[in-house]
Design a protein around this motif. Structure first.
Motif, PDB file in Angstrom:
ATOM      1  N   PHE A 313      74.709  40.844  42.749  1.00 43.74           N
ATOM      2  CA  PHE A 313      75.232  41.939  41.912  1.00 43.74           C
ATOM      3  C   PHE A 313      76.604  41.562  41.378  1.00 43.74           C
ATOM      4  CE2 PHE A 313      72.210  43.804  44.838  1.00 43.74           C
ATOM      5  CZ  PHE A 313      71.481  44.669  44.043  1.00 43.74           C
ATOM      6  N   LYS A 314      77.040  42.332  40.371  1.00 47.04           N
ATOM      7  CA  LYS A 314      78.348  42.092  39.760  1.00 47.04           C
ATOM      8  C   LYS A 314      79.482  42.503  40.693  1.00 47.04           C
ATOM      9  CE  LYS A 314      77.267  40.483  35.651  1.00 47.04           C
ATOM     10  NZ  LYS A 314      77.720  39.155  35.198  1.00 47.04           N
ATOM     11  N   SER A 315      79.234  43.562  41.492  1.00 47.53           N
ATOM     12  CA  SER A 315      80.316  44.061  42.354  1.00 47.53           C
ATOM     13  C   SER A 315      79.844  44.183  43.792  1.00 47.53           C
ATOM     14  CB  SER A 315      80.807  45.425  41.868  1.00 47.53           C
ATOM     15  OG  SER A 315      79.818  46.420  42.090  1.00 47.53           O
ATOM     16  N   ASP A 316      80.817  44.142  44.688  1.00 49.88           N
ATOM     17  CA  ASP A 316      80.522  44.264  46.112  1.00 49.88           C
ATOM     18  C   ASP A 316      80.031  45.671  46.442  1.00 49.88           C
ATOM     19  OD1 ASP A 316      80.600  43.208  48.839  1.00 49.88           O
ATOM     20  OD2 ASP A 316      82.276  44.592  49.146  1.00 49.88           O
ATOM     21  N   ASP A 317      80.629  46.696  45.786  1.00 45.65           N
ATOM     22  CA  ASP A 317      80.237  48.078  46.060  1.00 45.65           C
ATOM     23  C   ASP A 317      78.773  48.315  45.709  1.00 45.65           C
ATOM     24  OD1 ASP A 317      82.734  48.685  46.992  1.00 45.65           O
ATOM     25  OD2 ASP A 317      83.477  49.481  45.064  1.00 45.65           O
ATOM     26  N   GLU A 318      78.364  47.792  44.546  1.00 42.75           N
ATOM     27  CA  GLU A 318      76.969  47.981  44.126  1.00 42.75           C
ATOM     28  C   GLU A 318      76.007  47.270  45.082  1.00 42.75           C
ATOM     29  OE1 GLU A 318      74.148  49.758  41.627  1.00 42.75           O
ATOM     30  OE2 GLU A 318      76.290  50.094  41.999  1.00 42.75           O
ATOM     31  N   ALA A 319      76.419  46.114  45.596  1.00 42.31           N
ATOM     32  CA  ALA A 319      75.582  45.368  46.547  1.00 42.31           C
ATOM     33  C   ALA A 319      75.397  46.172  47.834  1.00 42.31           C
ATOM     34  CB  ALA A 319      76.223  44.024  46.856  1.00 42.31           C
ATOM     35  N   LYS A 320      76.501  46.863  48.292  1.00 41.13           N
ATOM     36  CA  LYS A 320      76.405  47.670  49.509  1.00 41.13           C
ATOM     37  C   LYS A 320      75.489  48.875  49.297  1.00 41.13           C
ATOM     38  CE  LYS A 320      80.935  46.421  51.427  1.00 41.13           C
ATOM     39  NZ  LYS A 320      82.299  46.905  51.749  1.00 41.13           N
ATOM     40  N   ARG A 321      75.597  49.504  48.127  1.00 36.97           N
ATOM     41  CA  ARG A 321      74.787  50.696  47.850  1.00 36.97           C
ATOM     42  C   ARG A 321      73.295  50.330  47.828  1.00 36.97           C
ATOM     43  NH1 ARG A 321      72.306  53.465  44.038  1.00 36.97           N
ATOM     44  NH2 ARG A 321      72.574  51.837  42.461  1.00 36.97           N
ATOM     45  N   VAL A 322      72.972  49.199  47.157  1.00 40.55           N
ATOM     46  CA  VAL A 322      71.573  48.785  47.067  1.00 40.55           C
ATOM     47  C   VAL A 322      71.066  48.327  48.434  1.00 40.55           C
ATOM     48  CG1 VAL A 322      70.007  47.101  46.040  1.00 40.55           C
ATOM     49  CG2 VAL A 322      71.739  48.213  44.624  1.00 40.55           C
ATOM     50  N   GLN A 323      71.946  47.705  49.214  1.00 37.71           N
ATOM     51  CA  GLN A 323      71.550  47.271  50.563  1.00 37.71           C
ATOM     52  C   GLN A 323      71.105  48.460  51.400  1.00 37.71           C
ATOM     53  OE1 GLN A 323      74.694  45.496  52.870  1.00 37.71           O
ATOM     54  NE2 GLN A 323      73.330  44.878  54.532  1.00 37.71           N
ATOM     55  N   ALA A 324      71.882  49.595  51.329  1.00 39.72           N
ATOM     56  CA  ALA A 324      71.521  50.785  52.093  1.00 39.72           C
ATOM     57  C   ALA A 324      70.179  51.353  51.629  1.00 39.72           C
ATOM     58  CB  ALA A 324      72.625  51.839  51.954  1.00 39.72           C
ATOM     59  N   ALA A 325      69.980  51.337  50.307  1.00 38.89           N
ATOM     60  CA  ALA A 325      68.718  51.850  49.768  1.00 38.89           C
ATOM     61  C   ALA A 325      67.551  50.950  50.176  1.00 38.89           C
ATOM     62  CB  ALA A 325      68.816  51.954  48.253  1.00 38.89           C
ATOM     63  N   LEU A 326      67.770  49.634  50.120  1.00 34.40           N
ATOM     64  CA  LEU A 326      66.719  48.693  50.502  1.00 34.40           C
ATOM     65  C   LEU A 326      66.370  48.805  51.986  1.00 34.40           C
ATOM     66  CD1 LEU A 326      67.618  45.407  48.586  1.00 34.40           C
ATOM     67  CD2 LEU A 326      65.536  46.742  48.356  1.00 34.40           C
ATOM     68  N   HIS A 327      67.385  49.097  52.788  1.00 32.82           N
ATOM     69  CA  HIS A 327      67.162  49.264  54.223  1.00 32.82           C
ATOM     70  C   HIS A 327      66.103  50.337  54.466  1.00 32.82           C
ATOM     71  CE1 HIS A 327      69.161  49.687  58.464  1.00 32.82           C
ATOM     72  NE2 HIS A 327      67.888  49.324  58.526  1.00 32.82           N
ATOM     73  N   LYS A 328      66.259  51.483  53.784  1.00 37.41           N
ATOM     74  CA  LYS A 328      65.310  52.579  53.944  1.00 37.41           C
ATOM     75  C   LYS A 328      63.918  52.182  53.436  1.00 37.41           C
ATOM     76  CE  LYS A 328      68.852  56.178  53.530  1.00 37.41           C
ATOM     77  NZ  LYS A 328      69.341  57.333  52.721  1.00 37.41           N
ATOM     78  N   VAL A 329      63.906  51.490  52.308  1.00 31.27           N
ATOM     79  CA  VAL A 329      62.614  51.053  51.744  1.00 31.27           C
ATOM     80  C   VAL A 329      61.906  50.091  52.689  1.00 31.27           C
ATOM     81  CG1 VAL A 329      61.544  49.758  49.861  1.00 31.27           C
ATOM     82  CG2 VAL A 329      63.327  51.428  49.358  1.00 31.27           C
ATOM     83  N   LEU A 330      62.650  49.152  53.251  1.00 26.30           N
ATOM     84  CA  LEU A 330      62.045  48.135  54.125  1.00 26.30           C
ATOM     85  C   LEU A 330      61.570  48.739  55.444  1.00 26.30           C
ATOM     86  CD1 LEU A 330      64.499  45.163  53.518  1.00 26.30           C
ATOM     87  CD2 LEU A 330      62.159  45.377  52.692  1.00 26.30           C
ATOM     88  N   GLU A 331      62.292  49.739  55.953  1.00 27.53           N
ATOM     89  CA  GLU A 331      61.840  50.412  57.171  1.00 27.53           C
ATOM     90  C   GLU A 331      60.517  51.124  56.919  1.00 27.53           C
ATOM     91  OE1 GLU A 331      65.071  52.897  58.452  1.00 27.53           O
ATOM     92  OE2 GLU A 331      65.749  51.382  59.904  1.00 27.53           O
ATOM     93  N   ALA A 332      60.397  51.768  55.742  1.00 28.96           N
ATOM     94  CA  ALA A 332      59.147  52.441  55.387  1.00 28.96           C
ATOM     95  C   ALA A 332      58.008  51.422  55.236  1.00 28.96           C
ATOM     96  CB  ALA A 332      59.328  53.238  54.096  1.00 28.96           C
ATOM     97  N   GLU A 333      58.311  50.265  54.625  1.00 28.83           N
ATOM     98  CA  GLU A 333      57.309  49.216  54.464  1.00 28.83           C
ATOM     99  C   GLU A 333      56.865  48.654  55.807  1.00 28.83           C
ATOM    100  OE1 GLU A 333      55.699  48.045  51.807  1.00 28.83           O
ATOM    101  OE2 GLU A 333      56.647  49.571  50.545  1.00 28.83           O
ATOM    102  N   SER A 334      57.824  48.523  56.723  1.00 31.79           N
ATOM    103  CA  SER A 334      57.519  48.012  58.054  1.00 31.79           C
ATOM    104  C   SER A 334      56.587  48.966  58.794  1.00 31.79           C
ATOM    105  CB  SER A 334      58.810  47.827  58.854  1.00 31.79           C
ATOM    106  OG  SER A 334      58.534  47.456  60.181  1.00 31.79           O
ATOM    107  N   ALA A 335      56.871  50.292  58.708  1.00 34.71           N
ATOM    108  CA  ALA A 335      56.028  51.284  59.374  1.00 34.71           C
ATOM    109  C   ALA A 335      54.611  51.270  58.801  1.00 34.71           C
ATOM    110  CB  ALA A 335      56.655  52.679  59.219  1.00 34.71           C
ATOM    111  N   ALA A 336      54.520  51.128  57.473  1.00 37.18           N
ATOM    112  CA  ALA A 336      53.201  51.082  56.834  1.00 37.18           C
ATOM    113  C   ALA A 336      52.437  49.826  57.270  1.00 37.18           C
ATOM    114  CB  ALA A 336      53.372  51.096  55.322  1.00 37.18           C
ATOM    115  N   PHE A 337      53.155  48.703  57.421  1.00 39.80           N
ATOM    116  CA  PHE A 337      52.520  47.444  57.838  1.00 39.80           C
ATOM    117  C   PHE A 337      51.954  47.586  59.244  1.00 39.80           C
ATOM    118  CE2 PHE A 337      52.878  43.296  59.969  1.00 39.80           C
ATOM    119  CZ  PHE A 337      52.069  42.532  59.152  1.00 39.80           C
TER     120      PHE A 337
END
Length: 343
Positions: A313-337
């Motif tokens: 990402f262009k900025s560190d803040d945006e990378a942190k925000r997307v990381q938090a969102a991805l965390h939730k997405v990946l946990e949901a994907e893990s549960a589905a798996f």
């Protein structure tokens, strides 16, 4: 005690019968007095000693009678030896048996404190010199000890016979390396082009299968052979055959690299074989790059190579925000798996 021995023991003045004279003669050493006769007798003695050593080496069971006979033959051979000037001795390349520095030191100290039990074998040359057939390391240690003479027995033979005699005499030594055996068998093949592996097996007492393994050194890369010339004990026949087979299938570079590490002491022989056998790691495919736009500007650059995904990402803040969102997405994907695996 026989009647003859009894009378001899008592020192009686007697008239011996022809039978008694024959029996008395049989009790004395029977060494010819002429030069050629002595040579023939010495050659026969050496042959008997080599044959007996070969039989004892193959036997798991210690044979007391055979060992006693071997000692008797060696003593008879020693009594036939004579002192020769070390300065007259010359060496023929290729006959010397490899001996480690530790073994050389042991031999030197043994010879420093004890008499030479096994005389060297020499062959007279036209110029008055004596060609060493067997005993190179003993000669070396006598020189180190500052001695000018050594016990030797003479052998009259052709060049081919002397080469074969030296090789087969060395072959009976338990510490002869497989690579040195290979060099010896190659010399036999060179001198006697029609000789078969079966014939070499018969002459040497080594199985035909083992000779086949030993001759597989032929197929090793020249770089490996160069290393073995300096360190002949580095590779045994079994490992040599495996490495030679790998080199023939196109893995010569891997074999050379593995033996180089072995020579440096970084790995052992079995590890060298495994290293040369191991398949190279599968190369990763080309990276896949995707740019995500925010208007005309790049919002994120995503790269994937094999099973690795990288986001930039262009900025560190945006990378942190997307990381938090991805965390939730990946946990949901893990549960589905996990749920899919249970079903």
């Amino acid at each position: 005690m026989s009647a003859l021995k009894d009378r001899m023991a008592k020192g009686l003045t007697i008239m011996l019968t022809e039978e008694d004279e024959a029996a008395a003669a049989s009790m004395k050493p029977n060494m010819p007095t002429t030069g050629p006769g002595q040579t023939m007798q010495i050659t026969a003695l050496r042959k008997q000693i080599e044959d007996l050593k070969g039989k004892l080496a193959k036997s798991d069971d210690a044979n007391g009678a055979a060992e006693v006979r071997l000692k008797e033959l060696e003593e008879q051979l020693a009594s036939a030896a004579t002192d020769v000037e070390i300065s007259r001795l010359v060496e023929v390349p290729g006959r010397r048996r490899y001996m480690s520095p530790e073994k050389k030191l042991e031999l030197r100290e043994n010879l420093r404190h004890n008499k030479l039990v096994h005389p060297i074998v020499v062959r007279p040359m036209a110029n008055g010199a004596l060609e060493i057939v067997s005993g190179h390391n003993r000669v070396d240690q006598y020189k180190e000890l500052g001695r000018d003479k050594i016990r030797a027995v003479f052998e009259e033979s052709t060049d081919d016979e002397a080469a074969a005699s030296a090789f087969y005499a060395n072959l009976l030594q338990s510490d002869l390396t497989d690579y040195e055996k290979y060099r010896g068998f190659k010399q036999m093949q060179k001198r006697f082009p029609s000789i078969t592996q079966a014939k070499m097996a018969e002459q040497s007492g080594i199985s035909e299968a083992m000779i086949s393994y030993i001759l597989a050194f032929d197929d090793l890369p020249v770089e490996v052979i160069a290393i073995l010339e300096q360190q002949p004990a580095l590779i045994g026949a079994m490992a040599g055959k495996t490495l030679a087979g790998l080199a023939k299938t196109g893995r010569a570079a891997e074999v050379i690299a593995a033996v180089a590490q072995l020579a440096e002491g970084e790995i052992d022989q079995s590890q060298a074989v495994k290293l040369a056998t191991a398949k190279p790691a599968k190369a990763a495919g080309p990276a896949e790059t995707v740019k995500i736009k925010a208007g005309k500007a790049d919002y994120c650059v995503m790269r994937r190579a094999s099973n690795v995904v990288r986001l930039q990402f262009k900025s560190d803040d945006e990378a942190k925000r997307v990381q938090a969102a991805l965390h939730k997405v990946l946990e949901a994907e893990s549960a589905a798996f996990i749920a899919e695996q249970r079903d």
